[in-house]
Write an enzyme that holds these catalytic residues in place. Structure first.
Site, PDB file in Angstrom:
ATOM      1  N   HIS A   1       7.621 -21.288   0.277  1.00 56.61           N
ATOM      2  CA  HIS A   1       6.781 -21.484   1.465  1.00 56.61           C
ATOM      3  C   HIS A   1       6.297 -22.934   1.539  1.00 56.61           C
ATOM      4  O   HIS A   1       6.238 -23.524   2.618  1.00 56.61           O
ATOM      5  CB  HIS A   1       5.555 -20.575   1.410  1.00 56.61           C
ATOM      6  CG  HIS A   1       5.851 -19.105   1.387  1.00 56.61           C
ATOM      7  ND1 HIS A   1       5.471 -18.283   0.355  1.00 56.61           N
ATOM      8  CD2 HIS A   1       6.499 -18.320   2.287  1.00 56.61           C
ATOM      9  CE1 HIS A   1       5.854 -17.035   0.625  1.00 56.61           C
ATOM     10  NE2 HIS A   1       6.486 -17.039   1.777  1.00 56.61           N
TER      11      HIS A   1
ATOM     12  N   SER B   1       7.793 -13.719  -2.810  1.00 58.70           N
ATOM     13  CA  SER B   1       6.448 -13.170  -3.027  1.00 58.70           C
ATOM     14  C   SER B   1       6.520 -11.915  -3.897  1.00 58.70           C
ATOM     15  O   SER B   1       5.578 -11.569  -4.592  1.00 58.70           O
ATOM     16  CB  SER B   1       5.794 -12.816  -1.691  1.00 58.70           C
ATOM     17  OG  SER B   1       5.719 -13.961  -0.881  1.00 58.70           O
TER      18      SER B   1
HETATM   19  P1  AMP Z   1       7.881 -14.308   3.736  1.00 56.22           P
HETATM   20  O1  AMP Z   1       6.444 -14.681   3.482  1.00 56.22           O
HETATM   21  O2  AMP Z   1       8.575 -13.775   2.527  1.00 56.22           O
HETATM   22  O3  AMP Z   1       8.057 -13.483   4.979  1.00 56.22           O
HETATM   23  O4  AMP Z   1       8.630 -15.675   4.025  1.00 56.22           O
HETATM   24  C1  AMP Z   1       8.181 -16.583   4.992  1.00 56.22           C
HETATM   25  C2  AMP Z   1       9.239 -17.639   5.198  1.00 56.22           C
HETATM   26  O5  AMP Z   1       9.465 -18.316   3.962  1.00 56.22           O
HETATM   27  C3  AMP Z   1      10.575 -17.053   5.634  1.00 56.22           C
HETATM   28  O6  AMP Z   1      11.157 -17.911   6.605  1.00 56.22           O
HETATM   29  C4  AMP Z   1      11.367 -17.043   4.359  1.00 56.22           C
HETATM   30  O7  AMP Z   1      12.764 -17.129   4.552  1.00 56.22           O
HETATM   31  C5  AMP Z   1      10.845 -18.294   3.675  1.00 56.22           C
HETATM   32  N1  AMP Z   1      11.083 -18.218   2.229  1.00 56.22           N
HETATM   33  C6  AMP Z   1      10.751 -17.207   1.403  1.00 56.22           C
HETATM   34  N2  AMP Z   1      11.188 -17.469   0.146  1.00 56.22           N
HETATM   35  C7  AMP Z   1      11.816 -18.660   0.196  1.00 56.22           C
HETATM   36  C8  AMP Z   1      12.494 -19.484  -0.760  1.00 56.22           C
HETATM   37  N3  AMP Z   1      12.623 -19.116  -2.037  1.00 56.22           N
HETATM   38  N4  AMP Z   1      13.016 -20.662  -0.349  1.00 56.22           N
HETATM   39  C9  AMP Z   1      12.911 -21.045   0.957  1.00 56.22           C
HETATM   40  N5  AMP Z   1      12.282 -20.326   1.900  1.00 56.22           N
HETATM   41  C10 AMP Z   1      11.751 -19.150   1.533  1.00 56.22           C
END
Ligand code: AMP
Length: 279
Positions: A35, A186
């Site tokens: 993030h 997460s």
């Molecule tokens: P989430 O909070 O898991 O819904 O993720 C929010 C955003 O962060 C989404 O666009 C995910 O694809 C991105 N994201 C989550 N994990 C990663 C990671 N390891 N590397 C890059 N982007 C990520």
């Protein structure tokens, strides 16, 4: 950093920034380095950065998964402040879906029906597209940042803004990984030490699949070589496949266009996904 919980407070906070460029990073919180990389990119490209933290019930098919989703609000605020976020938007479920709310924004076709769409149920991507549309209408950013980690979601969001002529640039950010290759997520905090060792098998399998691709192997052979690695780690995949990066249809012969090797698996009690671009 201004913390806002309502759409009206968000709009009020954004009003003085409308003359400059607005970068938006939507998340479900429990912020990690992945993030933070999205936030860093948003800060580089824009005059102001808005972060949203909202665990969207509409995209969870499993109530137990929703209940167990990590929530670390105080820590998230500190991370956001350090990352230079100007506006931290953390609405309640009632703010996003007030009584009487009845709209759904949904795409059709393989892009939302295969893989994540098939395994998490058809409502999953409808929940994603509905909330992303709402967030984009609330914020009206110039650019919105999404991770390649959720490759299918990224494609769905790109298709959404194209189909609805939403005036925003979708910026994709490469997956940020732990030093041993595990994709940051997460959900990783829910892995036991044994799960954590096992989880390494996902990236190892993807790397092995890519090596097979580089040798000119067919999709079937690529998947077979990756599957051997998953077996070695005692991981049973929900899916492991070579897909067309544009529409997420499965590729069966030699991957010719921009193909992606995708995997999802339950590691212990935690569902993880990962992918690697082959071409
Ligand atoms: P989430 O909070 O898991 O819904 O993720 C929010 C955003 O962060 C989404 O666009 C995910 O694809 C991105 N994201 C989550 N994990 C990663 C990671 N390891 N590397 C890059 N982007 C990520």
């Amino acid at each position: 950093m201004i913390v806002v919980n309502t759409v009206s407070a968000l709009r009020h906070a954004l009003a003085p920034h409308r003359t400059g460029s607005i970068g938006f990073v939507p998340t479900m919180g429990a912020l990690h380095q992945g993030h933070l990389e999205l936030l860093r990119r948003a800060g580089q490209d824009n005059d102001v950065v808005v972060l949203s933290v909202f665990v969207n019930p509409a995209q969870f098919n499993d109530p137990a998964d929703l209940a167990a989703y990590p929530r670390t609000d105080a820590q998230d605020r500190a991370h956001a402040e350090n990352a230079g976020v100007e506006i931290y938007f953390a609405p309640t479920v009632d703010e996003v879906y007030p009584t009487g709310f009845s709209a759904t924004v949904s795409l059709a076709g393989p892009i939302v029906e295969t893989f994540e769409g098939a395994h998490r149920g058809s409502g999953h991507f409808h929940g994603v597209t509905t909330v992303v549309t709402k967030l984009l209408m609330m914020i009206r950013p110039d650019r919105a940042y999404f991770g390649q980690k959720d490759a299918q979601q990224l494609r769905v969001v790109q298709a959404l803004v194209a189909d609805l002529d939403i005036e925003v640039q979708i910026v994709d950010v490469p997956t940020v990984r732990e030093s041993d290759g595990l994709a940051m997520s997460s959900r990783n905090v829910r892995l036991t030490p044994d799960d954590r060792s096992m989880a390494l098998g996902l990236n190892q399998a993807l790397q092995t699949g890519r090596a097979a691709f580089e040798l000119g192997e067919s999709a079937e052979a690529i998947v077979a070589s990756a599957a051997t690695v998953l077996d070695h780690y005692s991981i049973t995949a929900e899916y492991l496949a070579v897909v067309d990066g544009a529409d997420f249809r499965q590729v069966v012969d030699v991957p010719s266009r921009r193909a992606v090797l995708v995997v999802a698996a339950l590691v212990g009690r935690t569902r993880l996904i990962d992918n690697i671009v082959l071409q």
